[in-house]
Write an enzyme that holds these catalytic residues in place. Structure first.
Site, PDB file in Angstrom:
ATOM      1  N   ASP A   1       0.868  -1.163   0.000  1.00 27.13           N
ATOM      2  CA  ASP A   1       0.000   0.000   0.000  1.00 27.13           C
ATOM      3  C   ASP A   1       0.916   1.227   0.000  1.00 27.13           C
ATOM      4  OD1 ASP A   1      -2.963   1.002   1.920  1.00 27.13           O
ATOM      5  OD2 ASP A   1      -2.100   1.713   0.031  1.00 27.13           O
ATOM      6  N   SER A   2       0.372   2.361  -0.476  1.00 28.60           N
ATOM      7  CA  SER A   2       1.247   3.512  -0.803  1.00 28.60           C
ATOM      8  C   SER A   2       1.549   4.402   0.393  1.00 28.60           C
ATOM      9  CB  SER A   2       0.547   4.377  -1.850  1.00 28.60           C
ATOM     10  OG  SER A   2      -0.742   4.722  -1.345  1.00 28.60           O
ATOM     11  N   GLY A   3       0.748   4.285   1.464  1.00 21.13           N
ATOM     12  CA  GLY A   3       1.052   5.135   2.607  1.00 21.13           C
ATOM     13  C   GLY A   3       0.040   6.230   2.851  1.00 21.13           C
ATOM     14  N   GLY A   4      -0.746   6.592   1.837  1.00 18.75           N
ATOM     15  CA  GLY A   4      -1.727   7.671   2.012  1.00 18.75           C
ATOM     16  C   GLY A   4      -2.652   7.385   3.184  1.00 18.75           C
ATOM     17  N   PHE A   5      -3.188   6.205   3.199  1.00 27.22           N
ATOM     18  CA  PHE A   5      -4.141   5.813   4.249  1.00 27.22           C
ATOM     19  C   PHE A   5      -3.454   5.769   5.609  1.00 27.22           C
ATOM     20  CE2 PHE A   5      -7.951   3.891   5.806  1.00 27.22           C
ATOM     21  CZ  PHE A   5      -7.565   2.978   6.776  1.00 27.22           C
TER      22      PHE A   5
ATOM     23  N   GLN B   1     -11.586   7.001  -5.601  1.00 27.00           N
ATOM     24  CA  GLN B   1     -12.132   7.555  -4.380  1.00 27.00           C
ATOM     25  C   GLN B   1     -13.549   8.059  -4.661  1.00 27.00           C
ATOM     26  OE1 GLN B   1     -10.907   7.385  -1.340  1.00 27.00           O
ATOM     27  NE2 GLN B   1      -8.862   6.606  -1.783  1.00 27.00           N
TER      28      GLN B   1
ATOM     29  N   ASP C   1      -7.781  -7.427   1.055  1.00 31.48           N
ATOM     30  CA  ASP C   1      -6.827  -7.533   2.164  1.00 31.48           C
ATOM     31  C   ASP C   1      -7.517  -7.051   3.422  1.00 31.48           C
ATOM     32  OD1 ASP C   1      -6.341  -4.444   1.522  1.00 31.48           O
ATOM     33  OD2 ASP C   1      -5.471  -4.880   3.503  1.00 31.48           O
TER      34      ASP C   1
ATOM     35  N   CYS D   1      -6.362 -27.216   8.501  1.00 29.37           N
ATOM     36  CA  CYS D   1      -5.121 -26.500   8.827  1.00 29.37           C
ATOM     37  C   CYS D   1      -4.368 -27.205   9.949  1.00 29.37           C
ATOM     38  CB  CYS D   1      -5.427 -25.048   9.211  1.00 29.37           C
ATOM     39  SG  CYS D   1      -5.882 -24.794  10.942  1.00 29.37           S
TER      40      CYS D   1
ATOM     41  N   ASP E   1      -2.739   8.322  -2.714  1.00 29.52           N
ATOM     42  CA  ASP E   1      -4.096   8.857  -2.822  1.00 29.52           C
ATOM     43  C   ASP E   1      -4.501   9.480  -1.496  1.00 29.52           C
ATOM     44  OD1 ASP E   1      -4.026   6.410  -1.468  1.00 29.52           O
ATOM     45  OD2 ASP E   1      -6.158   6.067  -1.827  1.00 29.52           O
TER      46      ASP E   1
ATOM     47  N   GLY F   1     -11.203   4.353   0.106  1.00 31.29           N
ATOM     48  CA  GLY F   1     -12.192   5.164   0.813  1.00 31.29           C
ATOM     49  C   GLY F   1     -13.366   4.391   1.372  1.00 31.29           C
TER      50      GLY F   1
ATOM     51  N   HIS G   1      -4.961 -20.707  11.855  1.00 25.63           N
ATOM     52  CA  HIS G   1      -6.338 -21.117  11.525  1.00 25.63           C
ATOM     53  C   HIS G   1      -7.124 -20.002  10.830  1.00 25.63           C
ATOM     54  CE1 HIS G   1     -10.332 -22.626  11.448  1.00 25.63           C
ATOM     55  NE2 HIS G   1     -10.708 -21.460  11.971  1.00 25.63           N
TER      56      HIS G   1
ATOM     57  N   CYS H   1      -6.136 -27.138  13.383  1.00 23.78           N
ATOM     58  CA  CYS H   1      -7.319 -27.995  13.522  1.00 23.78           C
ATOM     59  C   CYS H   1      -6.984 -29.475  13.462  1.00 23.78           C
ATOM     60  CB  CYS H   1      -8.338 -27.649  12.444  1.00 23.78           C
ATOM     61  SG  CYS H   1      -9.042 -26.011  12.703  1.00 23.78           S
TER      62      CYS H   1
ATOM     63  N   CYS I   1     -12.022 -27.897   8.809  1.00 26.38           N
ATOM     64  CA  CYS I   1     -10.769 -27.233   8.432  1.00 26.38           C
ATOM     65  C   CYS I   1      -9.611 -28.216   8.486  1.00 26.38           C
ATOM     66  CB  CYS I   1     -10.519 -26.067   9.392  1.00 26.38           C
ATOM     67  SG  CYS I   1      -9.001 -25.163   9.031  1.00 26.38           S
TER      68      CYS I   1
HETATM   69  N1  2YM Z   1      -4.042   3.681  -0.237  1.00 29.97           N
HETATM   70  C1  2YM Z   1      -5.208   3.416   0.389  1.00 29.97           C
HETATM   71  N2  2YM Z   1      -6.302   4.123   0.064  1.00 29.97           N
HETATM   72  C2  2YM Z   1      -7.506   3.895   0.647  1.00 29.97           C
HETATM   73  O1  2YM Z   1      -8.495   4.597   0.336  1.00 29.97           O
HETATM   74  C3  2YM Z   1      -7.598   2.855   1.661  1.00 29.97           C
HETATM   75  C4  2YM Z   1      -8.811   2.603   2.315  1.00 29.97           C
HETATM   76  C5  2YM Z   1      -8.832   1.631   3.322  1.00 29.97           C
HETATM   77  N3  2YM Z   1      -9.843   1.245   4.139  1.00 29.97           N
HETATM   78  C6  2YM Z   1      -9.292   0.347   4.974  1.00 29.97           C
HETATM   79  N4  2YM Z   1     -10.001  -0.202   5.967  1.00 29.97           N
HETATM   80  C7  2YM Z   1      -9.349  -1.031   6.954  1.00 29.97           C
HETATM   81  C8  2YM Z   1     -10.393  -1.350   7.956  1.00 29.97           C
HETATM   82  N5  2YM Z   1      -9.865  -2.307   8.914  1.00 29.97           N
HETATM   83  C9  2YM Z   1     -10.923  -3.276   9.221  1.00 29.97           C
HETATM   84  C10 2YM Z   1     -10.498  -4.247  10.286  1.00 29.97           C
HETATM   85  C11 2YM Z   1     -10.004  -3.534  11.526  1.00 29.97           C
HETATM   86  C12 2YM Z   1      -8.927  -2.500  11.189  1.00 29.97           C
HETATM   87  C13 2YM Z   1      -9.373  -1.560  10.092  1.00 29.97           C
HETATM   88  N6  2YM Z   1      -7.981   0.088   4.722  1.00 29.97           N
HETATM   89  C14 2YM Z   1      -7.654   0.908   3.665  1.00 29.97           C
HETATM   90  C15 2YM Z   1      -6.460   1.137   3.002  1.00 29.97           C
HETATM   91  C16 2YM Z   1      -6.430   2.126   1.987  1.00 29.97           C
HETATM   92  N7  2YM Z   1      -5.242   2.389   1.326  1.00 29.97           N
HETATM   93 ZN    ZN Z   2      -8.197 -24.659  11.044  1.00 29.31          ZN
END
Ligand code: 2YM
Ligand code: ZN
Length: 372
Positions: A94-98, A192, A269, A309, A148, A219, A338, A312, A307
C-alpha cells in the site's frame, strides 16, 4: 521484462463474480484472492513457511511503515523486501496515504504531497507521488499502489469532489514516475469519491484515462455502515475495467469478501484474520468462536471440523483455550494459522463455485452462517 507480467485473464464468470489469474514477477495469483497483511515485513505471529503451508499466494506490506522503519534504502541494499523477509511469492505494498492519515501526527496536505510526523519518533517527512513510487521501487513489490487521499467518512460533496481531483493528479504523477512496461512492478490506481455515487463515477472515469495494471476501490471500510459500504461497492465495482484486476482495499469480514466477489471484486486484504486471532476471535465453518469462553474448557473437539489447517489437525479447543488464558505465545501462532486458513479457504471455495456456476448457492450458504 517478462511479457506475461501484468497479464490478467478471466477463465470463468458467474453473474458479476470472476475467476481468473494475474501474472506477476514472483508468480501467478489466482483470483478471487485474499492477501494476508504483513505491514512491517512480517505477517504477525507466523513465518513464511507457515504461510506457504496455508497456500497464501500474495501478502501485503506497507510503504509508510517500512519507509520509517527499517527504511526502504536499507531494504534495497539487502536486495529488496522479498529477500529481506525471505518471501519469494508476490507482495503488494500500500502507498502510505491511508496510513499517514490513520497513524501519523501533524499532517498537512498540499498539491505536491502530504507532510507528516512519524508515529515512531515524531520526525518530519514528506510523501509525494514520486517519493512513494521510489520507496516501492526500493522495496521491489510486485504490485505498487498510487498515493491517494482516503477521504474521511462524513466528508461533504464539495470536499470529496476536490479530493478526488487531487488523487487523480497524484495517480498520473505516479504513473509518470514508473511508466507502464518500464519494469517488472505493476501499478494500481485507486478510485475515491467517498459515499457519493456521482463522485465515484467521476473518480473512476478520470482514472480510466491513465493506463494502470489494476484498479482499486479506496475510501471504504472507514467507519461507514455495512449498508453504506455495500451500496457504494455494488455501484462502483462494475464501473472498474472488466479486463483488469479489481481490488477492494481493507475489506473485510468473510461475508464482506463473499459479497465483494459477488459485486465483481478480485482482490482483498484485511487485518481481521490476524488481528482477531490475537484476541481469540476465530472464524469457523459454523460461525465465530470466541476461544476464551468457559464452554470450551474441556472441549476436546477441533476448532473447526471442516478445516484441514495445522491447528485444527493437531489441537483441541480445550488446548487452544488454555494457551489463550495462559497468554502463551503459541496461542498467537496457532490462532493466526487457523484464521488465515479460513480466509484463504473462503476465496478458494468461491473460485471453485464460480468455475462450477454455483456461486450464488455458495453465497447463500455463507449468509446463513455469517451476518456481518
Ligand atoms: N491507499 C489506500 N487508500 C484507501 O483509500 C484505503 C482505504 C482503506 N480502508 C481500509 N479499511 C481497513 C479497515 N480495517 C478493518 C479491520 C479492523 C482494522 C481496520 N484500509 C484501507 C487502506 C487504503 N489504502
Ligand atoms: Zn483450522
Amino acid at each position: 521484462m517478462n511479457m506475461h507480467i501484468g497479464k490478467f485473464s478471466i477463465h470463468n464468470t458467474d453473474g458479476k463474480a470472476r475467476a481468473g489469474e494475474l501474472h506477476t514477477a514472483h508468480g501467478v495469483i489466482p483470483t478471487p484472492i485474499f492477501m494476508p497483511v504483513g505491514t512491517q515485513g512480517t505477517v504477525k505471529a507466523v513465518c513464511p513457511q507457515d504461510l506457504k503451508d496455508l497456500g497464501a499466494r500474495i501478502i501485503l506490506g506497507n510503504t509508510y511503515h517500512l519507509y520509517l522503519r527499517p527504511n526502504d534504502e536499507m531494504i534495497a541494499r539487502r536486495g529488496g523486501l522479498h529477500k529481506f523477509m525471505n518471501w519469494d511469492r508476490p507482495i503488494l505494498t500500500d502507498s502510505g496515504g491511508f496510513q499517514v492519515f490513520s497513524l501519523s501526527g501533524l499532517r498537512k496536505l498540499s498539491e505536491d504531497g502530504v507532510t507528516f510526523s512519524s508515529h515512531i519518533d515524531g520526525s518530519k517527512h514528506v510523501f509525494t507521488p514520486e517519493k512513494v513510487v521510489s520507496i516501492q521501487k526500493n522495496l521491489g513489490s510486485d504490485i505498487m499502489m498510487v498515493l491517494d487521499e482516503c477521504v474521511p467518512y462524513g466528508a461533504d460533496h464539495e470536499y470529496t469532489k476536490k479530493s478526488l481531483g487531487l488523487t487523480t493528479r497524484w495517480a498520473a504523477r505516479c504513473r509518470a514516475a514508473y511508466p507502464q512496461g518500464s519494469g517488472d512492478q505493476l501499478l494500481f490506481g485507486i478510485g475515491q469519491g467517498g459515499f457519493f455515487k456521482d463522485l465515484r463515477e467521476e473518480s473512476i472515469r478520470q482514472l480510466l484515462d491513465i493506463p494502470f495494471d489494476g484498479y482499486a476501490l479506496g475510501g471504504l471500510s472507514v467507519g461507514e455502515s455495512k449498508a453504506e459500504m455495500m451500496d457504494i461497492l455494488y455501484h462502483s465495482a462494475p464501473l472498474l475495467p472488466a479486463d483488469k484486476p479489481r481490488y477492494l482495499m481493507g475489506v473485510g469480514t468473510p461475508l464482506d469478501i463473499v459479497r465483494g466477489i459477488d459485486a465483481g471484486i478480485d482482490m482483498f486484504d484485511c487485518v481481521m484474520p490476524t488481528r482477531n486471532a490475537r484476541n481469540g476471535t476465530l472464524f469457523t465453518s459454523q460461525g465465530k468462536v470466541n476461544i476464551k469462553r468457559a464452554q470450551y474448557t474441556e472441549d476436546d473437539s477441533p476448532l473447526d471440523p471442516e478445516c484441514s489447517c495445522y491447528t485444527c489437525r493437531n489441537f483441541s479447543k480445550a488446548y487452544l483455550r488454555h494457551l489463550y488464558q495462559a497468554q502463551e505465545i503459541l496461542s498467537y501462532r496457532l490462532n493466526t494459522i487457523h484464521n488465515l486458513a479460513f480466509f484463504l479457504t473462503v476465496v478458494t471455495d468461491a473460485r471453485k463455485a464460480i468455475e462450477e456456476g454455483t456461486f450464488q448457492a455458495y453465497k447463500a450458504r455463507f449468509e446463513n452462517i455469517y451476518d456481518t
